[in-house]
Enzyme design. Structure first.
Site, PDB file in Angstrom:
ATOM      1  N   TYR A  12       0.823  -1.222   0.000  1.00  0.00           N
ATOM      2  CA  TYR A  12       0.000   0.000   0.000  1.00  0.00           C
ATOM      3  C   TYR A  12       0.849   1.262   0.000  1.00  0.00           C
ATOM      4  O   TYR A  12       0.318   2.372  -0.059  1.00  0.00           O
ATOM      5  CB  TYR A  12      -0.892   0.008   1.254  1.00  0.00           C
ATOM      6  CG  TYR A  12      -0.090  -0.089   2.543  1.00  0.00           C
ATOM      7  CD1 TYR A  12       0.453   1.048   3.119  1.00  0.00           C
ATOM      8  CD2 TYR A  12       0.155  -1.320   3.133  1.00  0.00           C
ATOM      9  CE1 TYR A  12       1.219   0.961   4.272  1.00  0.00           C
ATOM     10  CE2 TYR A  12       0.919  -1.409   4.281  1.00  0.00           C
ATOM     11  CZ  TYR A  12       1.454  -0.268   4.849  1.00  0.00           C
ATOM     12  OH  TYR A  12       2.223  -0.364   5.975  1.00  0.00           O
ATOM     13  N   GLY A  13       2.180   1.112   0.090  1.00  0.00           N
ATOM     14  CA  GLY A  13       3.023   2.296   0.285  1.00  0.00           C
ATOM     15  C   GLY A  13       4.155   2.383  -0.716  1.00  0.00           C
ATOM     16  O   GLY A  13       3.946   2.372  -1.922  1.00  0.00           O
ATOM     17  N   THR A  14       5.375   2.438  -0.197  1.00  0.00           N
ATOM     18  CA  THR A  14       6.542   2.710  -1.044  1.00  0.00           C
ATOM     19  C   THR A  14       6.909   1.545  -1.952  1.00  0.00           C
ATOM     20  O   THR A  14       7.751   1.696  -2.837  1.00  0.00           O
ATOM     21  CB  THR A  14       7.767   3.068  -0.183  1.00  0.00           C
ATOM     22  OG1 THR A  14       8.088   1.955   0.658  1.00  0.00           O
ATOM     23  CG2 THR A  14       7.491   4.291   0.690  1.00  0.00           C
ATOM     24  N   LEU A  15       6.297   0.375  -1.757  1.00  0.00           N
ATOM     25  CA  LEU A  15       6.577  -0.761  -2.633  1.00  0.00           C
ATOM     26  C   LEU A  15       5.704  -0.755  -3.889  1.00  0.00           C
ATOM     27  O   LEU A  15       5.926  -1.538  -4.812  1.00  0.00           O
ATOM     28  CB  LEU A  15       6.360  -2.086  -1.880  1.00  0.00           C
ATOM     29  CG  LEU A  15       7.488  -2.492  -0.921  1.00  0.00           C
ATOM     30  CD1 LEU A  15       7.012  -3.594   0.016  1.00  0.00           C
ATOM     31  CD2 LEU A  15       8.721  -2.947  -1.693  1.00  0.00           C
ATOM     32  N   GLU A  87      11.221  -4.235   5.529  1.00  0.00           N
ATOM     33  CA  GLU A  87      10.183  -3.712   6.413  1.00  0.00           C
ATOM     34  C   GLU A  87      10.568  -3.768   7.899  1.00  0.00           C
ATOM     35  O   GLU A  87       9.792  -3.372   8.754  1.00  0.00           O
ATOM     36  CB  GLU A  87       8.860  -4.471   6.197  1.00  0.00           C
ATOM     37  CG  GLU A  87       8.367  -4.460   4.765  1.00  0.00           C
ATOM     38  CD  GLU A  87       7.874  -3.081   4.297  1.00  0.00           C
ATOM     39  OE1 GLU A  87       7.900  -2.135   5.088  1.00  0.00           O
ATOM     40  OE2 GLU A  87       7.461  -2.980   3.136  1.00  0.00           O
TER      41      GLU A  87
END
Length: 175
Positions: A12-15, A87
């Site tokens: 949901y983010g920087t990936l 992570e």
């Protein structure tokens, strides 16, 4: 191929594609350790906030926040090790927990299928306090503009410990 793709991971983010850490998934895709499945949305609402250095955190408090849009990947065991490392699973920065995701509502006819995946949630040692600290105001998506504010590890102050700084942040008074 390095083991079968057994692990479904919701990012949901920087990936996500076009974000700062997507190169890691690109890497895994190139060695056949990850496969992009498609856009997905969480079945339940969750808080999604950014913390220090623009780092996005999904918080394990379903029913608060909004339904979150992200991407679903199938990842090999080897790929999962790499993601866990990024992570900070070992240092309790994030924890990998089950999450139910659905296909985006537009294509309702064929898909009412709920899929059980996993996502990287803010570790419970600070997640809920971070949500309170951010005024319980969550996003539904980590967008391009949010991504711009993300500071990569190599660009952060030397010796900075994100965990110590988060602890200080969530413990500080709001005045």
């Amino acid at each position: 191929m390095g083991g079968s793709h057994k692990n479904l991971i919701f990012v949901y983010g920087t990936l996500k594609r076009n974000h700062r850490n997507h190169f890691l998934l690109e890497d895994l895709i190139s060695t056949n350790d990850a496969v992009y499945i498609g856009q997905r949305t969480t079945r339940l609402q969750y808080p999604l906030v950014t913390g220090l250095y623009g780092i996005p955190y999904l918080i394990n408090k379903s029913g608060s926040g909004q339904k979150i849009r992200g991407e679903l990947y199938s990842v090999s065991k080897r790929g999962l090790v790499r993601l866990d490392e990024l992570e900070g699973i070992k240092v309790n920065h994030y924890e990998r927990l089950p999450i139910e995701v659905i296909e985006d509502e537009e294509c309702e006819e064929e898909s009412n299928g709920v899929v059980l995946a996993e996502a990287y949630f803010a570790h419970c040692s600070f997640g809920e306090r971070l949500w309170e600290k951010k005024g319980k105001c969550g996003m539904c998506e980590f967008g391009e503009n949010d991504g711009v504010l993300y500071v990569r590890v190599k660009d952060r102050p030397r010796f900075s410990s994100v965990l110590d700084e988060i602890e200080a942040f969530v413990s500080s008074s709001n005045d």
